[in-house]
Design a protein around this motif. Structure first.
Motif, mmCIF file in Angstrom:
data_model
loop_
_atom_site.group_PDB
_atom_site.id
_atom_site.type_symbol
_atom_site.label_atom_id
_atom_site.label_comp_id
_atom_site.label_asym_id
_atom_site.label_seq_id
_atom_site.Cartn_x
_atom_site.Cartn_y
_atom_site.Cartn_z
ATOM 1 N N SER A 78 15.509 25.927 -17.218
ATOM 2 C CA SER A 78 16.428 24.778 -17.233
ATOM 3 C C SER A 78 16.477 24.094 -15.869
ATOM 4 C CB SER A 78 17.836 25.225 -17.644
ATOM 5 O OG SER A 78 18.341 26.209 -16.768
ATOM 6 N N SER A 79 16.376 24.876 -14.795
ATOM 7 C CA SER A 79 16.388 24.315 -13.442
ATOM 8 C C SER A 79 15.150 23.463 -13.182
ATOM 9 C CB SER A 79 16.472 25.452 -12.409
ATOM 10 O OG SER A 79 16.419 24.930 -11.101
ATOM 11 N N ILE A 80 13.987 23.929 -13.647
ATOM 12 C CA ILE A 80 12.740 23.166 -13.478
ATOM 13 C C ILE A 80 12.822 21.845 -14.232
ATOM 14 C CG2 ILE A 80 10.264 23.121 -14.027
ATOM 15 C CD1 ILE A 80 10.219 26.131 -13.463
ATOM 16 N N LEU A 81 13.336 21.880 -15.461
ATOM 17 C CA LEU A 81 13.472 20.652 -16.246
ATOM 18 C C LEU A 81 14.469 19.686 -15.601
ATOM 19 C CD1 LEU A 81 13.556 22.269 -19.814
ATOM 20 C CD2 LEU A 81 11.720 20.834 -18.870
ATOM 21 N N GLY A 82 15.549 20.221 -15.048
ATOM 22 C CA GLY A 82 16.544 19.392 -14.360
ATOM 23 C C GLY A 82 15.969 18.734 -13.118
ATOM 24 N N THR A 83 15.136 19.494 -12.367
ATOM 25 C CA THR A 83 14.485 18.952 -11.173
ATOM 26 C C THR A 83 13.526 17.824 -11.543
ATOM 27 O OG1 THR A 83 14.632 21.118 -10.099
ATOM 28 C CG2 THR A 83 13.104 19.527 -9.129
ATOM 29 N N SER A 84 12.776 17.989 -12.625
ATOM 30 C CA SER A 84 11.849 16.949 -13.087
ATOM 31 C C SER A 84 12.590 15.659 -13.415
ATOM 32 C CB SER A 84 11.077 17.436 -14.319
ATOM 33 O OG SER A 84 10.251 18.547 -13.998
ATOM 34 N N ASP A 85 13.755 15.795 -14.065
ATOM 35 C CA ASP A 85 14.552 14.609 -14.392
ATOM 36 C C ASP A 85 15.049 13.903 -13.134
ATOM 37 O OD1 ASP A 85 14.136 15.126 -17.027
ATOM 38 O OD2 ASP A 85 16.231 15.470 -17.561
ATOM 39 N N ALA A 86 15.407 14.684 -12.124
ATOM 40 C CA ALA A 86 15.853 14.090 -10.855
ATOM 41 C C ALA A 86 14.716 13.292 -10.206
ATOM 42 C CB ALA A 86 16.346 15.182 -9.909
ATOM 43 N N TYR A 87 13.486 13.787 -10.346
ATOM 44 C CA TYR A 87 12.329 13.067 -9.798
ATOM 45 C C TYR A 87 12.051 11.775 -10.572
ATOM 46 C CZ TYR A 87 10.659 16.245 -6.160
ATOM 47 O OH TYR A 87 10.528 16.971 -4.989
ATOM 48 N N ILE A 88 12.357 11.755 -11.868
ATOM 49 C CA ILE A 88 12.200 10.513 -12.645
ATOM 50 C C ILE A 88 13.087 9.414 -12.048
ATOM 51 C CG2 ILE A 88 12.656 9.418 -14.887
ATOM 52 C CD1 ILE A 88 11.821 12.090 -16.197
ATOM 53 N N ILE A 126 0.842 -1.206 0.000
ATOM 54 C CA ILE A 126 0.000 0.000 0.000
ATOM 55 C C ILE A 126 0.874 1.253 0.000
ATOM 56 C CG2 ILE A 126 -1.675 1.349 1.340
ATOM 57 C CD1 ILE A 126 -2.731 -1.369 2.405
ATOM 58 N N GLY A 127 1.882 1.271 0.893
ATOM 59 C CA GLY A 127 2.755 2.437 1.007
ATOM 60 C C GLY A 127 3.511 2.735 -0.269
ATOM 61 N N LEU A 128 4.051 1.695 -0.907
ATOM 62 C CA LEU A 128 4.841 1.891 -2.119
ATOM 63 C C LEU A 128 3.990 2.358 -3.295
ATOM 64 C CD1 LEU A 128 7.218 -1.171 -1.746
ATOM 65 C CD2 LEU A 128 7.913 1.229 -1.729
ATOM 66 N N VAL A 129 2.738 1.903 -3.364
ATOM 67 C CA VAL A 129 1.835 2.387 -4.421
ATOM 68 C C VAL A 129 1.606 3.892 -4.263
ATOM 69 C CG1 VAL A 129 -0.538 2.318 -5.281
ATOM 70 C CG2 VAL A 129 0.683 0.183 -4.846
ATOM 71 N N PHE A 130 1.369 4.339 -3.037
ATOM 72 C CA PHE A 130 1.194 5.771 -2.771
ATOM 73 C C PHE A 130 2.455 6.556 -3.163
ATOM 74 C CE2 PHE A 130 -2.488 4.660 -0.242
ATOM 75 C CZ PHE A 130 -3.269 5.809 -0.244
ATOM 76 N N ILE A 131 3.625 6.021 -2.821
ATOM 77 C CA ILE A 131 4.882 6.722 -3.098
ATOM 78 C C ILE A 131 5.155 6.793 -4.596
ATOM 79 C CG2 ILE A 131 7.383 6.712 -2.717
ATOM 80 C CD1 ILE A 131 6.819 5.266 -0.037
ATOM 81 N N ILE A 132 4.857 5.710 -5.325
ATOM 82 C CA ILE A 132 5.046 5.708 -6.782
ATOM 83 C C ILE A 132 4.186 6.782 -7.438
ATOM 84 C CG2 ILE A 132 4.616 4.394 -8.906
ATOM 85 C CD1 ILE A 132 5.453 1.863 -7.337
ATOM 86 N N VAL A 133 2.909 6.849 -7.027
ATOM 87 C CA VAL A 133 1.987 7.854 -7.583
ATOM 88 C C VAL A 133 2.496 9.266 -7.291
ATOM 89 C CG1 VAL A 133 -0.339 8.833 -7.399
ATOM 90 C CG2 VAL A 133 -0.041 6.351 -7.495
ATOM 91 N N ALA A 134 2.872 9.505 -6.018
ATOM 92 C CA ALA A 134 3.326 10.839 -5.611
ATOM 93 C C ALA A 134 4.619 11.245 -6.322
ATOM 94 C CB ALA A 134 3.533 10.875 -4.098
ATOM 95 N N SER A 135 5.526 10.298 -6.516
ATOM 96 C CA SER A 135 6.789 10.604 -7.194
ATOM 97 C C SER A 135 6.568 10.893 -8.678
ATOM 98 C CB SER A 135 7.773 9.434 -7.032
ATOM 99 O OG SER A 135 8.056 9.197 -5.669
ATOM 100 N N TRP A 136 5.676 10.136 -9.307
ATOM 101 C CA TRP A 136 5.391 10.340 -10.727
ATOM 102 C C TRP A 136 4.755 11.701 -10.981
ATOM 103 C CZ3 TRP A 136 6.902 8.492 -15.147
ATOM 104 C CH2 TRP A 136 6.185 8.815 -16.309
ATOM 105 N N GLU A 137 3.968 12.194 -10.034
ATOM 106 C CA GLU A 137 3.238 13.447 -10.214
ATOM 107 C C GLU A 137 4.136 14.681 -10.269
ATOM 108 O OE1 GLU A 137 -0.054 13.818 -10.885
ATOM 109 O OE2 GLU A 137 0.034 11.640 -11.054
#
Length: 498
Positions: free
Chosen positions: A447-457, A339-350
């Protein structure tokens, strides 16, 4: 020979003992996380880059990670009271240095001294819970521990935001100083010893190997953002780190009295819970660094606004912790982890597609989802791993668990900051060539926003791996040896009472 603990379990005032230990632990965790939202401000004040300022977090966690293996030795050699008061004194000294720090170097030194104290507290607290609570109540006890431990980072960002906006970052430490002093006084008066002590030898060579290994590895990850992954110096640091860690592991496996007993990994449940714990910890600390940098540097939000955004999710996480502890006692770790990991996957993808228009409320809701997921997994997964070990390996299991979590957190921060920095540079070059930017400030922000998004991937990948590992986790998590011993003790106590 062992000295018998000061008081038998049934005579120990568990509530008072845990209250004092939790107060100290609360302050140590608060110290660890309170500067996260202040990093963008400190970058400006001390004129340092993101890869430099992140050492205030990674350095703290690295010292934790280096010292925690020693706690297994310290918990054998010294009493609960001696260890706790010593750790709080180190926290007090570090806090004083931070409050008066005239430069970034002094601030970093103060953080390292604080970390030396904080590194002892969490393994000590876990060991106390394992000693004074029976198996069937540990989930609830660890849940209560989690409530306090998560409440500290819950209020930390908001508290830091308010203090920095109205006073100065120095008041974060000036205000902390008397609180630590009060805890030392309470410990001196009320704390008792709950464990056996002996006189083991300290393996200095193991400490040198672990320090060199973890230090070189983390430094290599940290400088990769500036120098590039192909840099000879980066590759040398990483290679040296891996070599020293392999030598450290070899020494622990061949030593008669290892600093860190790696036999704990012979238990499948402990090994798998540790892997999941490492991956989730990397994601958690990565988010605690990336989100404040994005909100303040790219979106222009204040430190207080950043803290307020993080507050609801962190509070929900804190108050869900006792609930997840009771659910763990009833259902075990595996369903909670799923349950916890499903929540974390969704939150990280967002947050893998951030922009200049991503709304404040959207990020707040996403952070709440992430924190709900964390509450289902953080303490249950740790408790399940420790429960699987026999009693004589509890101190080593606690030390190993906390070591890998702290090192994983520091490496996670270093990696995501490196990914963010290197991808930001790449995007900046692409935007310049495309001619789609109108000004230098717009170029930096986009460029910073795009770099942050890649780090979240990258964090999404980590959580998916954790989810796959969890699918193969055993259902049972209680050591057979410990269960037999506790059943015998229960029958003996029942016979005496009748």
């Amino acid at each position: 020979m062992y000295e018998i603990m000061d008081q038998p379990n049934h005579q120990i005032k568990k509530g008072l003992l845990l209250f004092v230990l939790l107060l100290g632990s609360f302050l140590s965790v608060l110290n660890q996380t309170i500067l996260n939202v202040a990093l963008p401000d400190l970058m400006k004040q001390f004129e340092v880059s993101a890869t430099t300022v992140q050492w205030l977090s990674t350095g703290f966690m690295l010292v934790n990670g280096i010292l925690i293996p020693v706690t297994a030795f310290l918990m054998k050699r010294f009493t609960t009271r001696q260890l706790f008061i010593s750790s709080m004194l180190l926290l007090l000294v570090g806090t004083f240095i931070n409050a008066i720090a005239p430069s970034f170097a002094f601030l970093l030194i103060g953080r390292m001294i604080q970390a030396a104290g904080a590194g002892i507290i969490m393994p000590l607290l876990m060991m106390v819970v394992l000693v004074v609570f029976p198996v069937e109540n540990r989930g609830t006890a660890m849940g209560t521990l989690g409530l306090v431990m998560i409440f500290a980072p819950a209020i930390g960002p908001t508290l830091a935001g308010f203090i920095i906006e109205h006073f100065s970052w120095r008041w974060l430490f000036i205000g902390m100083f008397p609180l630590v002093a009060i805890v030392i006084a309470l410990a001196a008066k009320f704390l008792v010893n709950v464990s056996e002590t002996s006189k083991p030898k300290l393996d200095i060579n193991s400490i040198i190997l672990s320090t060199a290994g973890f230090g070189a590895l983390l430094y290599g990850f940290s400088i990769a953002g500036d120098k590039g992954w192909g840099s000879a110096w980066v590759l040398i640091c990483l290679a040296v780190g891996v070599l020293f860690l392999l030598l450290f592991c070899w020494r622990q496996l061949t030593s008669k009295d290892p600093l860190l007993n790696l036999q704990v990994f012979s238990d499948r449940m402990f090994t798998m819970t540790t892997i999941v714990n490492v991956l989730v910890t990397m994601v958690m600390y990565a988010d605690m660094i990336l989100l404040p940098i994005y909100l303040q540097s790219s979106r222009g939000y204040t430190v207080l606004e950043t803290g307020l955004l993080l507050l609801p999710g962190a509070l929900i996480n804190a108050f869900m912790s006792p609930v997840s502890g009771r659910l763990f006692d009833k259902f075990g770790v595996k369903p909670l982890a799923i349950i916890g990991l499903v929540f974390i996957i969704v939150a990280s993808w967002e947050v893998t597609d951030l922009s200049e228009t991503t709304s404040y409320s959207y990020l707040m809701i996403r952070t709440i989802i992430l924190r709900i997921g964390m509450s289902f997994i953080t303490m249950p997964i740790t408790t399940a791993g420790l429960n699987a070990l026999p009693k004589h390996l509890h101190s080593h299991g606690s030390a190993v668990s906390n070591t890998v979590r702290q090192v994983a957190g520091s490496i996670g921060i270093a990696l995501v900051v490196t990914i963010m920095t290197s991808r930001t540079k790449s995007y900046a070059a692409e935007l310049i060539h495309s001619g789609n930017v109108q000004s230098k400030s717009q170029l930096i922000i986009e460029s910073s926003i795009l770099g942050t998004s890649d780090a979240y991937i990258f964090t999404v990948v980590l959580v998916i791996i954790a989810f796959l590992v969890n699918l193969f986790m055993p259902k049972k998590s209680v050591s057979k040896q410990e269960k037999i011993i506790e059943e015998r003790e229960h029958h003996t106590n029942s016979a005496v009472e009748s």
